[in-house]
Design an enzyme around this catalytic site. Structure first.
Site, mmCIF file in Angstrom:
data_model
loop_
_atom_site.group_PDB
_atom_site.id
_atom_site.type_symbol
_atom_site.label_atom_id
_atom_site.label_comp_id
_atom_site.label_asym_id
_atom_site.label_seq_id
_atom_site.Cartn_x
_atom_site.Cartn_y
_atom_site.Cartn_z
ATOM 1 C CD GLN A 110 -2.895 -1.255 2.389
ATOM 2 O OE1 GLN A 110 -2.547 -0.575 3.432
ATOM 3 N NE2 GLN A 110 -3.617 -2.216 2.838
ATOM 4 C CG HIS A 177 -3.432 -0.499 7.519
ATOM 5 N ND1 HIS A 177 -4.063 -1.069 8.679
ATOM 6 C CD2 HIS A 177 -4.120 -1.120 6.557
ATOM 7 C CE1 HIS A 177 -5.130 -1.992 8.089
ATOM 8 N NE2 HIS A 177 -5.030 -1.930 7.101
ATOM 9 C CD GLU A 270 -14.657 3.506 13.351
ATOM 10 O OE1 GLU A 270 -13.883 4.416 13.248
ATOM 11 O OE2 GLU A 270 -14.896 2.681 14.016
ATOM 12 C CE1 TYR A 280 -11.392 10.679 17.829
ATOM 13 C CE2 TYR A 280 -13.583 10.223 16.821
ATOM 14 C CZ TYR A 280 -12.807 11.069 17.502
ATOM 15 O OH TYR A 280 -13.169 12.347 17.474
ATOM 16 C CE1 TYR A 291 -10.652 -8.339 6.057
ATOM 17 C CE2 TYR A 291 -8.830 -7.173 7.276
ATOM 18 C CZ TYR A 291 -10.153 -7.036 6.340
ATOM 19 O OH TYR A 291 -10.094 -6.050 5.761
#
Ligand SMILES: [Ca+2]
Ligand SMILES: [Ca+2]
Length: 399
Positions: A110, A177, A270, A280, A291
């Protein structure tokens, strides 16, 4: 309704792609499976009963793994490619040029080039901010933010005075991430950076790390004295909010409130109203689950954590965010326009006070990585596609 074997195959493919550990990220085996299926029959009714999209779509250019874009005051666009290039695109001539002098990025998984935004006084100081994945010692890497001066010429440009003003701490293994979306506060004073938890879970609750946080910096990267954890340590002093997973969208609304969206694990994407100092909850709570099947308690079990304004299950895989303020789509003013990766859609979310709800989902037939509002109020999208196939799309009201 009878389904043909082909339809079943497509549904199975979509299900596999949406439920795998990389449904919420980009390139990985499941992502390439999605990319290999340009005709998702399962997505065909994603718009519900509507007779058609409320916009016309025009293709302007194609890029290789485009990730982010921002408009310059002269109407041209800066576009990052995850592979490590910064492009300058002119919508009037449809010419694409290069911006030289960019930092070296760690491209893979990513990671690579991330966001690009302008300094609030860009017109006078030429300063831009770039986020990217940076290699560290051994097999580690982390997001970094560089500040640089952009000099434009006829068809391209160059960066100078490039300095790294922020880094994820610590650098860790893996390539997921990073988060690394950026936004300036409406008063032009503070730079907010969303920092993903790098698929390491617990750092999101660890104040010795800035992973899984939203940080607030001055425009030169120094830390404001009135941050909520100022004086609690070098890293903690940067933190504005914590308990985030992979926040890939961050924006201020017309009231000056900060919002983000972030990818949940298996379920639980979210939209959050970001409040100074709030937690949060990830990975302690999530409206999704791990997962591997392990349950994560939902938000309503732990009211001390700030609950999302809305969440999705199944996920949309949100990426890119604008809060629309233009004239071309009056019905969309104040709404969130969110790109969908696994949902291959443009998702419109309406806000009511501190609550949010999905109002529309427009099937785009491709993973949508980035959303931007043009100077005239048109909506621009970037597809998340490799091998030179990531299209730049302009949406204008349907005739
Ligand atoms: Ca942007
Ligand atoms: Ca849960």
């Amino acid at each position: 309704m009878r389904r043909s074997p082909l339809t079943f195959a497509c549904l199975a493919l979509v299900f596999a792609a949406c439920s795998g550990p990389d449904a919420n990220g980009s390139p990985a085996p499941s992502a390439s499976a999605q990319d290999a299926a340009p005709q998702d029959t399962a997505d065909a009714d994603a718009e519900g009963p509507a007779t058609g999209k409320p916009f016309a779509t025009e293709v302007f250019a194609t890029f290789n793994e485009p990730w982010a874009m921002t408009f310059l005051p002269d109407g041209r666009l800066l576009v990052t490619q995850k592979t490590g290039e910064l492009k300058l695109f002119d919508p009037t001539t449809k010419a694409t040029g290069d911006v030289t002098g960019v930092p070296e990025v760690d491209h893979g998984g990513q990671g690579g080039f991330g966001d690009v935004i302008l300094h609030p006084q860009f017109a006078s100081n030429g300063i831009v901010y770039l986020s990217y994945a940076e290699a560290g010692d051994g097999d580690t890497r982390g997001a970094a933010v560089a500040r640089a001066r952009l000099t434009l010429d006829g068809t391209g440009g160059a960066l100078s005075d490039v300095s790294v003003i922020w880094r994820q701490v610590p650098k860790v293994t893996g390539r997921g991430h990073y988060g690394h979306r950026m936004a300036f506060s409406p008063d032009g004073r503070y730079l907010f950076v969303s920092s993903g938890e790098r698929q390491k879970f617990d750092p999101a609750q660890d104040m010795r790390s800035n992973l899984g946080k939203i940080v607030r910096l001055n425009d030169d990267g120094s830390v404001p004295d009135d941050n909520p954890f100022a004086g609690k340590g070098k890293v903690a002093s940067q933190v504005w909010s914590l308990g985030h997973r992979n926040p890939l969208g961050i924006a201020f609304d017309a009231q000056g409130r900060l919002w983000n969206h972030e990818m949940g694990p298996s379920g639980g994407d979210e939209v959050n109203l970001i409040v100074k100092g709030d937690n949060y909850g990830y990975p302690v709570v999530s409206n999704g689950d791990h997962y591997d099947g392990r349950e994560i308690p939902d938000h309503d079990t732990r009211p001390e954590f700030h609950a999302p304004a809305t969440s999705w299950n199944p996920v949309i895989s949100p990426a890119g965010l604008v809060i629309y303020s233009g004239e071309l789509f009056p019905d969309w003013q104040g709404d969130f326009l969110i790109g969908g990766l696994s949902s291959r859609a443009l998702v419109r979310v309406e806000i009511d006070g501190e609550n949010a709800r999905e109002a529309a989902r427009h099937d785009m037939g491709a993973r949508i990585r980035e959303v931007e509002q043009g100077p005239d109020g048109a909506v621009w999208l970037l597809e998340d596609t490799r091998d030179g196939g990531g299209r730049l799309l302009k949406l204008t009201p349907a005739g």
